[in-house]
Design a protein around this motif. Structure first.
Motif, mmCIF file in Angstrom:
data_model
loop_
_atom_site.group_PDB
_atom_site.id
_atom_site.type_symbol
_atom_site.label_atom_id
_atom_site.label_comp_id
_atom_site.label_asym_id
_atom_site.label_seq_id
_atom_site.Cartn_x
_atom_site.Cartn_y
_atom_site.Cartn_z
ATOM 1 N N GLY A 139 28.915 39.053 23.717
ATOM 2 C CA GLY A 139 29.576 38.322 22.643
ATOM 3 C C GLY A 139 30.165 36.991 23.040
ATOM 4 N N VAL A 140 29.875 36.513 24.261
ATOM 5 C CA VAL A 140 30.392 35.214 24.691
ATOM 6 C C VAL A 140 29.948 34.134 23.705
ATOM 7 N N ILE A 141 30.880 33.250 23.359
ATOM 8 C CA ILE A 141 30.601 32.172 22.407
ATOM 9 C C ILE A 141 30.197 30.920 23.183
ATOM 10 N N PHE A 142 29.005 30.427 22.924
ATOM 11 C CA PHE A 142 28.497 29.269 23.667
ATOM 12 C C PHE A 142 28.697 27.991 22.859
ATOM 13 N N ILE A 143 29.072 26.951 23.572
ATOM 14 C CA ILE A 143 29.352 25.676 22.915
ATOM 15 C C ILE A 143 28.665 24.546 23.667
ATOM 16 N N ASP A 144 28.071 23.638 22.927
ATOM 17 C CA ASP A 144 27.410 22.473 23.522
ATOM 18 C C ASP A 144 28.429 21.349 23.640
ATOM 19 N N ARG A 145 28.892 21.091 24.858
ATOM 20 C CA ARG A 145 29.941 20.099 25.075
ATOM 21 C C ARG A 145 29.469 18.673 24.842
ATOM 22 N N HIS A 146 28.145 18.491 24.798
ATOM 23 C CA HIS A 146 27.598 17.142 24.678
ATOM 24 C C HIS A 146 27.289 16.751 23.227
ATOM 25 N N LYS A 147 27.414 17.710 22.314
ATOM 26 C CA LYS A 147 27.154 17.436 20.900
ATOM 27 C C LYS A 147 28.412 17.771 20.099
ATOM 28 N N ARG A 148 29.163 16.747 19.780
ATOM 29 C CA ARG A 148 30.452 16.935 19.123
ATOM 30 C C ARG A 148 30.314 17.676 17.795
#
Length: 300
Positions: A139-148
């Motif tokens: 269930g880890v939530i992944f986030i793209d740090r390069h796309k605001r």
């Protein structure tokens, strides 16, 4: 036949040479321990992923990962003390913010994070083979740090999920590993998340690893790590315009505790090595709880 005997002798020689290096060369010792740490994580992820897949993507699978990481502290001789864990004994959803020093944070966090709690991690982790698969299944939530824009969407969706599923979310607001003597400026995503969901924030501070671990100095020995859970900070009634001040207020509180922990470690080191105390000058206590040898809440 002779070639086999020579090969066995060579392997035996290499083994004893590696053993001597491990015992007497700090740099070699460091790389061996880091390699073992990474291999352990990959191996456990590979072994547990099929089991987790039977349940499907679920925060309940995080219990498997926590159980797999816990033995590492014993293997490395690291004692972990947890203080203030009673603050997390609440049924409501919330956001945890914590400082981030190294991969060793995994050993610290599995000691303190509650059930139904998942981290927010960089999206690159999802593509790291069985480790990424295990994280996704947990269930880890992944986030793209390069796309605001994508990051904002993830924050908005997570804010809804927190309330709907009574979820707890762990965020490292520094955004990257940091072994400096203070904390990096905080990114505001975690605080926007808490404000949007109108849930409290629990700051957690992990003491410096300097005494036993340093990637810069290639040091990895046994030691003691302290985790301090601070009282919750409410966000009910706050709006996005309050996020900058909220971010700085919490960062200051965490930096203050981190600095006290660092000072306590230095004082403790001086107590163990009186000659260092004579050279550096005595530092008197400040009345901080870090100057008290309290073992309450210790997790060994």
């Amino acid at each position: 036949m002779m070639e086999a005997v020579l090969l066995q002798g060579l392997l035996l020689l290499l083994f004893f040479a590696a053993l001597l290096l491990y015992q007497h060369n700090a740099t070699f010792n460091y790389f061996c321990k880091v390699a073992f740490f990474n291999c352990w994580v990959v191996a456990m992820s590979t072994l547990l992923s099929p089991l987790a897949a039977l349940r499907g993507r679920s925060v309940e699978n995080m219990k498997l990962l926590r159980a797999a990481i816990r033995p590492l502290k014993h293997l490395y001789g690291i004692k972990i003390r947890v203080r203030g864990s009673e603050h997390l004994n609440t049924e409501e959803p919330y956001v945890i913010v914590c400082n981030h020093q190294a991969s060793l944070d995994l050993m610290s966090m599995v000691e303190v994070i509650p059930d139904c709690c998942v981290p927010i991690a960089k999206k690159e982790l999802m593509y790291m083979g069985t480790v990424g698969w295990a994280c996704w299944l947990s269930g880890v939530i992944f986030i793209d740090r390069h796309k605001r824009g994508d990051a904002i969407d993830v924050i908005s969706q997570t804010a809804k999920t927190i309330q709907r599923e009574n979820l707890r979310v762990l965020v490292f607001p520094e955004g990257t590993r940091n072994q400096d003597k203070s904390m990096l400026p905080f990114k505001r995503g975690a605080f926007h998340l808490a404000v949007q969901a109108q849930v409290p924030i629990f700051p957690i501070v992990i003491s410096p690893y300097w005494n036993f671990f340093s990637s810069k100095d290639k040091k990895f020995t046994s030691g003691t790590c302290t985790i301090q859970v601070l009282p919750k900070i409410e966000t009910r009634g706050l709006s996005p315009k309050d996020v900058p001040e909220l971010t700085e207020t919490i960062r200051k509180a965490m930096v203050d505790v981190f600095s006290e922990m660092a000072a306590y470690q230095l004082e403790d080191q001086h107590a163990e090595h009186p000659l260092l105390l004579c050279c550096a000058g005595a530092t008197k206590g400040t009345g901080s709880p870090w100057h008290k040898r309290d073992t309450a809440g210790t997790s060994d």
